[in-house]
Structure formats: structure tokens, C-alpha cells
Design a protein around this motif. Structure first.
Motif, PDB file in Angstrom:
ATOM      1  N   SER A  50       1.928  -0.087   1.248  1.00 50.71           N
ATOM      2  CA  SER A  50       0.917   0.710   1.951  1.00 50.71           C
ATOM      3  C   SER A  50       1.140   2.200   1.716  1.00 50.71           C
ATOM      4  CB  SER A  50       0.943   0.407   3.447  1.00 50.71           C
ATOM      5  OG  SER A  50       0.700  -0.951   3.700  1.00 50.71           O
ATOM      6  N   LEU A  51       2.409   2.627   1.764  1.00 53.67           N
ATOM      7  CA  LEU A  51       2.745   4.037   1.575  1.00 53.67           C
ATOM      8  C   LEU A  51       2.333   4.529   0.194  1.00 53.67           C
ATOM      9  CD1 LEU A  51       4.166   6.675   2.432  1.00 53.67           C
ATOM     10  CD2 LEU A  51       6.302   5.692   1.563  1.00 53.67           C
ATOM     11  N   PHE A  52       2.657   3.745  -0.831  1.00 53.62           N
ATOM     12  CA  PHE A  52       2.360   4.198  -2.186  1.00 53.62           C
ATOM     13  C   PHE A  52       0.893   4.022  -2.563  1.00 53.62           C
ATOM     14  CE2 PHE A  52       7.051   3.696  -2.626  1.00 53.62           C
ATOM     15  CZ  PHE A  52       7.308   5.033  -2.895  1.00 53.62           C
ATOM     16  N   VAL A  53       0.180   3.149  -1.856  1.00 54.51           N
ATOM     17  CA  VAL A  53      -1.283   3.116  -2.010  1.00 54.51           C
ATOM     18  C   VAL A  53      -1.854   4.468  -1.585  1.00 54.51           C
ATOM     19  CG1 VAL A  53      -3.418   2.187  -1.023  1.00 54.51           C
ATOM     20  CG2 VAL A  53      -1.662   0.630  -1.839  1.00 54.51           C
ATOM     21  N   PHE A  54      -1.352   4.963  -0.454  1.00 52.72           N
ATOM     22  CA  PHE A  54      -1.812   6.255   0.061  1.00 52.72           C
ATOM     23  C   PHE A  54      -1.428   7.407  -0.873  1.00 52.72           C
ATOM     24  CE2 PHE A  54      -0.741  10.084   2.583  1.00 52.72           C
ATOM     25  CZ  PHE A  54      -2.017  10.425   2.992  1.00 52.72           C
ATOM     26  N   PHE A  87     -11.246   6.832  -2.069  1.00 50.22           N
ATOM     27  CA  PHE A  87     -11.397   5.634  -1.237  1.00 50.22           C
ATOM     28  C   PHE A  87     -10.031   4.995  -0.990  1.00 50.22           C
ATOM     29  CE2 PHE A  87     -11.978   0.995  -0.971  1.00 50.22           C
ATOM     30  CZ  PHE A  87     -12.827   0.910   0.134  1.00 50.22           C
ATOM     31  N   GLY A  88      -9.217   4.904  -2.044  1.00 46.77           N
ATOM     32  CA  GLY A  88      -7.885   4.315  -1.921  1.00 46.77           C
ATOM     33  C   GLY A  88      -6.986   5.106  -0.991  1.00 46.77           C
ATOM     34  N   SER A  89      -7.099   6.424  -1.045  1.00 48.92           N
ATOM     35  CA  SER A  89      -6.312   7.273  -0.157  1.00 48.92           C
ATOM     36  C   SER A  89      -6.656   6.995   1.305  1.00 48.92           C
ATOM     37  CB  SER A  89      -6.570   8.751  -0.483  1.00 48.92           C
ATOM     38  OG  SER A  89      -5.877   9.590   0.416  1.00 48.92           O
ATOM     39  N   GLY A  90      -7.949   6.866   1.593  1.00 50.49           N
ATOM     40  CA  GLY A  90      -8.390   6.576   2.959  1.00 50.49           C
ATOM     41  C   GLY A  90      -7.923   5.217   3.438  1.00 50.49           C
ATOM     42  N   LEU A  91      -8.021   4.218   2.563  1.00 49.85           N
ATOM     43  CA  LEU A  91      -7.600   2.869   2.932  1.00 49.85           C
ATOM     44  C   LEU A  91      -6.088   2.808   3.139  1.00 49.85           C
ATOM     45  CD1 LEU A  91      -8.702   0.034   3.445  1.00 49.85           C
ATOM     46  CD2 LEU A  91      -8.223  -0.507   1.064  1.00 49.85           C
TER      47      LEU A  91
END
Length: 243
Positions: free
Chosen positions: A167-171, A195-199
Motif C-alpha cells: 500500500s505504501l509503495f503504491v502511494f 489515480f494510483g496516488s489517491g488509491l
């Protein structure tokens, strides 16, 4: 100066993306050890593979100039994701195995079609536009694929099956490439990663709320969900039969 900043942000984007690709190692170590995929979903890994393949293709110099950093990291990511998908298929229950194998085949077919169409039928800006739209659409799908796990987290009030570092590295990855896209004035990079940053932020918020529920309480909730879904099942699951 602008080009230097753009390049530096791209380097950070590469680093965070590599950590994102390697973050599931903890999950797959658990899968191999238990010889079962448990409640983990294989969909995010298949969709990430498609995103990596299309993004690597989009970043090629003859498709999209000045995006070589996009191509190199996504090419690396594609190799890593293929390994993950194959491991998942190996240890998944029969129904899930069939589902992920079908998605894997579909991903390779879609990528092959995009490559052939862009090489044989399109040139110049038309090629960039076609590949950019394809990469953007499937990047958004990739970032959206963990929604099934987010639903499970909310339902069971447990983050056991939503790894923190993933989750952290998705952000971090989404934020870095969003900035990279803005600096390079490339909407095909900026939009999906925004979009990925928000999710990713949503996943981190959920982790902060339910971070203490990773033990017996979470497992009990997951088990209750499994029993509700399989009220008439008497035989042990295929995952346990493989042990």
C-alpha cells in the motif's frame, strides 16, 4: 533546469516502482511456506503485469520519445510480475487457478494485439496516442484491482490480507510518476498515476484505522466469510489437498 528535475523525479519514480514490485515478496514467501494462496487475490499481479508490458512499450523511443525511464522500470517490473503470477497459479485452489490462468492468457493476448496494431498500422503521433491510451486505461485498472482487497478489509475490519508496504509503495510510486508526468506534460503518465496516488492514500488510511486487527479477530472474520460463502462444502479445499 526543468529537464534535470524531470530526470531526477524519474529516478525516484524508478526506485519507488522497484520497491513496489518487490513489496509482495513477503506475501509470496508466506504463500510458498503455507503452499496456499489463502484469501490473497491474484488479480492485482496479473493487472500489474499488463500495465508493465503496455507502459514499457509506450516508453520505447519509437513510440514515445523522452520516456526511456518509463520503459526500463516497467520492463523490469514485467519480469518480476510474471514470476509472481506463476507462483500464484501454482499454489492457488483449482477455481482460482483457472481464473488467474485465464486472465494471464488474456493479458498476453491484449499486449500482443497492441504491439502488432501499433507497429503495422500506426505511425508517429497516432502510434503514441494509441499506445498511450491503452497504457492509461490498464494503468487505472491495475491501480483499481486492489479494490477487492479494500472491500475485504472494510468487511472483516482486518488488514491481514492488505500488506502495508504494498500500500505504501503504491502511494509513493503513483505520486512520483504523477509528478513526472506533470513535469513532462504527458497526460498518459500523469493521469493514471494520479489515480494510483489517491488509491494508495485510501489504502494507507484504512491500514491506519484497522492496523491492530491482524490477529485472531481478523482471521475469525475471514473464516466466517469463507463459511458463509461455502455452507455446503464438506471436503478440504484444493489448497490444503496440495500439502
Amino acid at each position: 533546469m526543468g529537464d534535470v528535475v524531470h530526470f531526477v523525479v524519474g529516478i525516484f519514480g524508478n526506485a519507488f516502482a522497484l520497491f513496489l514490485f518487490l513489496a509482495p515478496l513477503i506475501t509470496f514467501k508466506r504463500i510458498v511456506k503455507k503452499r496456499s494462496t489463502e484469501q490473497f487475490s491474484g488479480v492485482p499481479y496479473v493487472m500489474t503485469l499488463l500495465n508493465c508490458l503496455l507502459s514499457a512499450w509506450y516508453g520505447m523511443p519509437f513510440v514515445s520519445p523522452n520516456n526511456l525511464l518509463v520503459s526500463t522500470i516497467n520492463g523490469t517490473g514485467a519480469v518480476i510480475e510474471i514470476v509472481y503470477v506463476l507462483i500464484f497459479i501454482l499454489f492457488a485452489p483449482k477455481k482460482e487457478k483457472t481464473k488467474i490462468l485465464g486472465l494471464f492468457t488474456l493479458v498476453l493476448t491484449v499486449f500482443a494485439m497492441v504491439v502488432l496494431v501499433s507497429l503495422l498500422a500506426l505511425h508517429g503521433n497516432a502510434r503514441k496516442l494509441f499506445c498511450g491510451i491503452a497504457a492509461t486505461v490498464f494503468s487505472i485498472i491495475m491501480y483499481g484491482s486492489p479494490l477487492t482487497i479494500i472491500r475485504l478489509v472494510i468487511k472483516t475490519k482486518s488488514v491481514e490480507f492488505m500488506p502495508f508496504f504494498l500500500s505504501l509503495f503504491v502511494f509513493l510510486c503513483g505520486t512520483s510518476w504523477f509528478i513526472f508526468g506533470l513535469l513532462g506534460k504527458d497526460p498518459f503518465v500523469a493521469v493514471p498515476n494520479g489515480f494510483g496516488s489517491g488509491l494508495g492514500a485510501v489504502q494507507l488510511i484504512l491500514y491506519a484505522i484497522y492496523r491492530k486487527n491482524k490477529g485472531a479477530g481478523g482471521e475469525e472474520s475471514v473464516e466466517m466469510e469463507k463459511q458463509k460463502a461455502k455452507p455446503h462444502q464438506q471436503k478440504p479445499s484444493p489448497a490444503h489437498e496440495q500439502v
